[in-house]
Design a protein around this motif. Structure first.
Motif, PDB file in Angstrom:
ATOM      1  N   ALA A 216     -27.752 -27.232  14.416  1.00 22.77           N
ATOM      2  CA  ALA A 216     -28.276 -26.213  12.900  1.00 22.77           C
ATOM      3  C   ALA A 216     -28.551 -25.533  13.984  1.00 22.77           C
ATOM      4  N   ILE A 217     -29.025 -24.636  14.900  1.00 23.91           N
ATOM      5  CA  ILE A 217     -29.843 -23.359  15.323  1.00 23.91           C
ATOM      6  C   ILE A 217     -27.891 -22.902  15.697  1.00 23.91           C
ATOM      7  N   LEU A 218     -27.222 -24.148  16.418  1.00 29.33           N
ATOM      8  CA  LEU A 218     -26.188 -23.595  16.558  1.00 29.33           C
ATOM      9  C   LEU A 218     -25.035 -22.573  15.284  1.00 29.33           C
ATOM     10  N   PHE A 219     -25.010 -23.406  14.160  1.00 29.27           N
ATOM     11  CA  PHE A 219     -24.188 -23.533  12.855  1.00 29.27           C
ATOM     12  C   PHE A 219     -24.979 -21.653  12.612  1.00 29.27           C
ATOM     13  N   VAL A 220     -25.987 -21.304  12.835  1.00 27.10           N
ATOM     14  CA  VAL A 220     -26.109 -20.286  11.866  1.00 27.10           C
ATOM     15  C   VAL A 220     -25.694 -19.129  12.734  1.00 27.10           C
ATOM     16  N   GLN A 221     -25.901 -19.098  13.812  1.00 24.72           N
ATOM     17  CA  GLN A 221     -24.923 -18.396  15.517  1.00 24.72           C
ATOM     18  C   GLN A 221     -23.589 -18.534  15.014  1.00 24.72           C
ATOM     19  N   LEU A 222     -23.488 -19.237  14.594  1.00 24.50           N
ATOM     20  CA  LEU A 222     -21.759 -18.993  14.631  1.00 24.50           C
ATOM     21  C   LEU A 222     -21.531 -18.769  13.316  1.00 24.50           C
ATOM     22  N   LEU A 223     -22.225 -18.689  11.943  1.00 22.15           N
ATOM     23  CA  LEU A 223     -22.436 -18.495  10.766  1.00 22.15           C
ATOM     24  C   LEU A 223     -22.158 -16.659  10.329  1.00 22.15           C
ATOM     25  N   LEU A 224     -22.786 -16.644  11.239  1.00 23.65           N
ATOM     26  CA  LEU A 224     -23.630 -14.811  11.960  1.00 23.65           C
ATOM     27  C   LEU A 224     -22.632 -14.126  12.119  1.00 23.65           C
ATOM     28  N   LEU A 271     -29.020  -9.487  12.861  1.00 24.81           N
ATOM     29  CA  LEU A 271     -29.468 -11.329  13.426  1.00 24.81           C
ATOM     30  C   LEU A 271     -28.833 -11.805  14.164  1.00 24.81           C
ATOM     31  N   HIS A 272     -27.284 -11.768  14.197  1.00 25.04           N
ATOM     32  CA  HIS A 272     -26.480 -12.426  15.123  1.00 25.04           C
ATOM     33  C   HIS A 272     -27.082 -12.310  16.058  1.00 25.04           C
ATOM     34  N   ARG A 273     -26.822 -10.839  17.200  1.00 23.26           N
ATOM     35  CA  ARG A 273     -27.341 -10.927  18.802  1.00 23.26           C
ATOM     36  C   ARG A 273     -28.861 -10.903  18.835  1.00 23.26           C
ATOM     37  N   TRP A 274     -30.265 -11.555  17.849  1.00 22.95           N
ATOM     38  CA  TRP A 274     -31.063 -11.873  18.419  1.00 22.95           C
ATOM     39  C   TRP A 274     -31.218 -13.565  18.043  1.00 22.95           C
ATOM     40  N   TRP A 275     -30.430 -13.839  17.198  1.00 26.40           N
ATOM     41  CA  TRP A 275     -30.584 -15.432  16.835  1.00 26.40           C
ATOM     42  C   TRP A 275     -29.678 -15.907  18.163  1.00 26.40           C
ATOM     43  N   ALA A 276     -29.311 -15.136  18.562  1.00 30.32           N
ATOM     44  CA  ALA A 276     -27.772 -15.577  19.824  1.00 30.32           C
ATOM     45  C   ALA A 276     -29.052 -16.453  21.124  1.00 30.32           C
ATOM     46  N   TRP A 277     -30.646 -15.355  20.768  1.00 28.00           N
ATOM     47  CA  TRP A 277     -31.528 -16.481  22.026  1.00 28.00           C
ATOM     48  C   TRP A 277     -32.160 -17.431  21.504  1.00 28.00           C
ATOM     49  N   ALA A 278     -32.331 -17.708  19.970  1.00 31.92           N
ATOM     50  CA  ALA A 278     -32.765 -18.936  19.552  1.00 31.92           C
ATOM     51  C   ALA A 278     -31.983 -20.153  20.111  1.00 31.92           C
ATOM     52  N   ALA A 279     -30.273 -19.573  20.053  1.00 34.32           N
ATOM     53  CA  ALA A 279     -29.434 -20.434  20.483  1.00 34.32           C
ATOM     54  C   ALA A 279     -29.027 -20.806  22.059  1.00 34.32           C
ATOM     55  N   VAL A 280     -29.334 -19.783  22.499  1.00 35.51           N
ATOM     56  CA  VAL A 280     -29.748 -20.050  24.063  1.00 35.51           C
ATOM     57  C   VAL A 280     -30.525 -21.229  24.757  1.00 35.51           C
ATOM     58  N   ALA A 281     -32.140 -20.925  23.928  1.00 34.00           N
ATOM     59  CA  ALA A 281     -33.162 -21.785  24.033  1.00 34.00           C
ATOM     60  C   ALA A 281     -32.707 -23.566  23.839  1.00 34.00           C
ATOM     61  N   HIS A 302     -24.033 -24.384  30.326  1.00 34.91           N
ATOM     62  CA  HIS A 302     -24.749 -23.131  30.727  1.00 34.91           C
ATOM     63  C   HIS A 302     -23.956 -21.767  31.179  1.00 34.91           C
ATOM     64  N   SER A 303     -22.419 -23.036  31.839  1.00 35.96           N
ATOM     65  CA  SER A 303     -21.398 -21.688  31.584  1.00 35.96           C
ATOM     66  C   SER A 303     -20.958 -20.793  30.354  1.00 35.96           C
ATOM     67  N   ALA A 304     -20.881 -21.923  29.734  1.00 36.35           N
ATOM     68  CA  ALA A 304     -20.434 -21.490  28.205  1.00 36.35           C
ATOM     69  C   ALA A 304     -21.587 -20.390  27.276  1.00 36.35           C
ATOM     70  N   PHE A 305     -22.519 -20.991  27.571  1.00 39.48           N
ATOM     71  CA  PHE A 305     -23.119 -19.732  26.454  1.00 39.48           C
ATOM     72  C   PHE A 305     -23.676 -18.670  27.924  1.00 39.48           C
ATOM     73  N   GLY A 306     -23.423 -18.554  29.233  1.00 41.61           N
ATOM     74  CA  GLY A 306     -23.716 -17.608  29.492  1.00 41.61           C
ATOM     75  C   GLY A 306     -22.641 -16.180  29.502  1.00 41.61           C
ATOM     76  N   THR A 307     -21.758 -17.269  29.401  1.00 39.97           N
ATOM     77  CA  THR A 307     -20.337 -16.402  29.468  1.00 39.97           C
ATOM     78  C   THR A 307     -20.452 -15.667  28.225  1.00 39.97           C
ATOM     79  N   GLN A 308     -21.274 -16.230  27.006  1.00 45.15           N
ATOM     80  CA  GLN A 308     -20.817 -16.014  25.926  1.00 45.15           C
ATOM     81  C   GLN A 308     -21.802 -14.081  25.276  1.00 45.15           C
TER      82      GLN A 308
END
Length: 350
Positions: A216-224, A271-281, A302-308
């Protein structure tokens, strides 16, 4: 031979080929990632409205002579995008051929993916090589692919009517997120089949509570992110972490926060740049849970979200450089695949 005997023969584990089917699904998944890359280029080069008709069969071939090219160009010149943007900017036939190529190649790749899925599916089906319980899932994945094409056309059509000079960012998000959902389904099913190949008694993985809330958290980030792409909101700022020299940028809130959060490029970018940290957590928590079960999946997440994250910052600070922005979108697709892998690990049953 009685129907019961036929049924037993059709489900005979000795006839099924879970390993081969898993490999085929992973190849199709790789094609979907390539499709996301080409779709990103198509979007970033403003090529999506260059083909104004949807001809699933005859549209396979590009124009073959100057008369056909001129006909396609004339159709494009009737669009609001040409009248209000590219036409006044001086677009000629040579420039039109460039944007036409990317939209045509994007559609061609979609057709190739459909063929790469449908023909092997039919072959495995006829050979009775599909393990029991997987036929419906494979048909559903095929249907998702077809639906993706329909959503793509609705997206294009949204930019051909009225005075819009671009496609609807809502339809773009539906089109992109359907691709991500299909990618996740391909990876998940391939992993189920690989487990079945190793152990004929293996049961399909379960969908866990952790997978639900992380998804759900990742979906919001991808939608944004899809809305950022659809509204060209990446251009709202070329600095990080501040926007316009401040943490929260100015935005048009005259119609309320909800409307701004779904339409205003500055607020959506924020929202996209800061919700990213919720997705990372969320992904860190998930990866830590995955690590004792399968370390490779944890490393991949870890590698995917760090690179992203790094690509996202670089994309902003370079003013949305084409290849950085495309790489950002591609790694987003790979992140979805890694998430599916991790969620599958959590849901495996003894």
């Amino acid at each position: 031979m009685s129907p019961q005997v036929l049924k037993t023969a059709a489900q005979d584990p000795a006839q099924t080929r879970p390993r081969a089917i898993a490999l085929w699904l992973l190849i199709v998944a790789a094609m979907v990632v390539l499709m996301v890359a080409v779709g990103g280029i198509t979007r970033l080069t403003e090529s999506g409205l260059s083909i104004t008709q949807w001809n699933p069969v005859s549209g396979t071939l590009p124009p073959l002579d100057e008369a056909q090219w001129q006909q396609e160009f004339d159709l494009y010149r009737q669009t609001p995008e040409y009248r209000n943007e590219t036409g006044p900017a001086g677009m000629d036939l040579a420039a039109f051929k460039f944007i036409f190529f990317w939209e045509w190649f994007h559609r061609l790749l979609g057709r190739l993916i459909g063929i790469a899925f449908a023909l092997p599916l039919a072959w495995f089906w006829v050979r009775r090589a599909i393990p029991a319980g997987y036929k419906l899932r494979l048909v559903a994945l095929l249907a998702l692919g077809g639906l993706q094409g329909v959503f793509g056309w609705f997206m294009v059509r949204s930019g051909l009517s009225g005075e819009m000079t671009d496609v609807s960012h809502f339809w773009l998000s539906i089109h992109l997120l359907t691709a991500f959902f299909t990618l996740g389904g391909l990876v998940w099913t391939a992993l189920d089949l690989r487990a079945l190949d190793r152990d004929p008694a293996a049961a399909p993985a379960r969908w866990t509570a952790m997978a639900s809330w992380v998804a759900a958290i990742l979906f919001v980030q991808l939608l944004l992110g899809a809305w950022v792409a659809g509204l060209n909101a990446g251009l709202a700022s070329d600095s990080w972490p501040l926007m316009q020299g401040r943490l929260i940028p100015e935005y048009d809130g005259a119609r309320g926060f909800f409307y701004a959060a779904t339409h205003d490029p500055f607020l959506i970018h924020f929202l996209h740049r800061w919700w990213a940290w919720a997705a990372v957590a969320a992904l860190i928590v998930m990866a830590r849970r995955v690590k004792p079960l399968e370390r490779r999946a944890s490393i991949a997440i870890h590698s995917a979200f760090g690179t992203q994250i790094l690509l996202g910052i670089a994309t902003v600070m370079t003013g949305v450089a084409l290849w950085l922005a495309v790489a950002h979108q591609v790694v987003g697709a790979l992140l979805v695949a890694c998430f599916a892998w991790g969620a599958h690990v959590l849901g495996r049953r003894a």
